[in-house]
Design an enzyme around this catalytic site. Structure first.
Site, PDB file in Angstrom:
ATOM      1  N   SER A   1      45.606  43.325  45.957  1.00  0.00           N
ATOM      2  CA  SER A   1      44.415  43.999  45.418  1.00  0.00           C
ATOM      3  C   SER A   1      44.693  45.418  44.932  1.00  0.00           C
ATOM      4  CB  SER A   1      43.271  43.964  46.446  1.00  0.00           C
ATOM      5  OG  SER A   1      42.904  42.623  46.731  1.00  0.00           O
TER       6      SER A   1
ATOM      7  N   GLY B   1      44.266  38.957  46.400  1.00  0.00           N
ATOM      8  CA  GLY B   1      43.146  38.314  45.710  1.00  0.00           C
ATOM      9  C   GLY B   1      41.823  38.451  46.431  1.00  0.00           C
TER      10      GLY B   1
HETATM   11  P1  PGA Z   1      46.344  40.478  43.738  1.00  0.00           P
HETATM   12  O1  PGA Z   1      47.680  39.585  43.914  1.00  0.00           O
HETATM   13  O2  PGA Z   1      46.784  41.779  43.082  1.00  0.00           O
HETATM   14  O3  PGA Z   1      45.454  39.660  42.864  1.00  0.00           O
HETATM   15  O4  PGA Z   1      45.790  40.714  45.099  1.00  0.00           O
HETATM   16  C1  PGA Z   1      48.912  40.166  44.269  1.00  0.00           C
HETATM   17  C2  PGA Z   1      49.975  39.098  44.317  1.00  0.00           C
HETATM   18  O5  PGA Z   1      49.685  37.970  44.717  1.00  0.00           O
HETATM   19  O6  PGA Z   1      51.146  39.352  43.962  1.00  0.00           O
END
Ligand code: PGA
Length: 250
Positions: A212, A173
């Site tokens: 991400s 995130g």
């Molecule tokens: P993100 O989350 O792709 O938003 O970084 C990955 C996850 O928490 O599984």
């Protein structure tokens, strides 16, 4: 040859309308995703809706966590058999948000892994280090200890029917993706650790990268030898972006 898997972790996002729209968008683009396996992890209340929309499409679905007990006085919790009742194939266990915000330590995660398999589900075991742990040079030790907790409780044979997701906490995130080299290094370490115990299992288990992942970086990550797909959070909430990530696994 390990079949690539791209999984969408929707976390606590969505509504009845947006879930329908997202699923219809993914289904509309499925013919461009070849042999890539796709799974989605909606919030519990939307499981029946996802089940009704995805049934027969080849898309799999699962829960974001589960309670380790088969039933009982555990207000607010959901068991493995309840998830199986809605034809879930997978369940996430040990996501870093569960570990950090809901007190799931490695022992608790191992119990959930065991309960998932007992209830007929395939656990997706999430492991990963924090930024401080990486900067201290402890990445492989931290991930190794998270794996050890499950190995001690369930044994290596349990990994015959499991998926591992390496998700560095600092990449979740944040928009800060691990480089393909950083991810590959940890994925190889995980596979090597399992290979010491059972070479066949180590060779066949799928190890996903999470943190991400976007359509623009997916193909580079998934091209690495030991990266067998992705566990995608934010970018899985947009059908076009998610489909782009799935195509990155072709
Ligand atoms: P993100 O989350 O792709 O938003 O970084 C990955 C996850 O928490 O599984």
């Amino acid at each position: 040859m390990r079949r690539k898997l791209v999984a969408g972790n929707w976390k606590m996002h969505g509504s009845r309308d947006s879930v329908r729209e997202l699923m219809e968008g993914i289904l509309a683009g499925l013919d461009e995703t070849g042999d890539v396996e796709i799974a989605v992890f909606p919030p519990y209340p939307y499981l029946p809706l996802v089940q009704s929309l995805a049934m027969g499409s080849g898309i799999e679905w699962g829960g974001q966590t589960l309670n380790p007990n088969p039933k009982g006085a555990f207000t607010g919790e959901v068991s493995a058999t309840m998830l199986s009742d809605f034809d879930c194939r997978y369940v996430l266990v040990g996501h870093s948000e569960r570990r950090a915000q809901f007190g799931e330590n490695s022992v608790a995660v191992a119990a959930r892994f065991e309960a998932a398999q007992a209830g007929g589900l395939v656990p997706v075991l999430c492991v990963g280090e924090t930024l401080a742990e990486r900067e201290a040079g402890d990445t492989e030790a931290v991930v190794g200890a998270q794996l050890d907790a499950v190995l001690q409780r369930c044994g290596v044979a349990a990994f015959n029917s499991a998926v591992i997701a390496y998700e560095p906490v600092w990449a979740i995130g944040t928009g800060r993706t691990a480089t393909p080299e950083q991810a590959q290094q940890v994925h190889a370490a995980i596979r090597d650790k399992l290979a010491v115990l059972d070479g066949t299992i180590a060779g066949q288990i799928r190890i996903l990268y999470g943190g991400s992942v976007k359509a623009s970086n997916a193909a580079d990550l998934f091209a690495r030898d030991d990266i067998d797909g992705g566990l995608v959070g934010g970018a899985s909430l947009d059908a076009a972006e998610f489909l782009g990530i799935c195509r990155g696994a072709l």
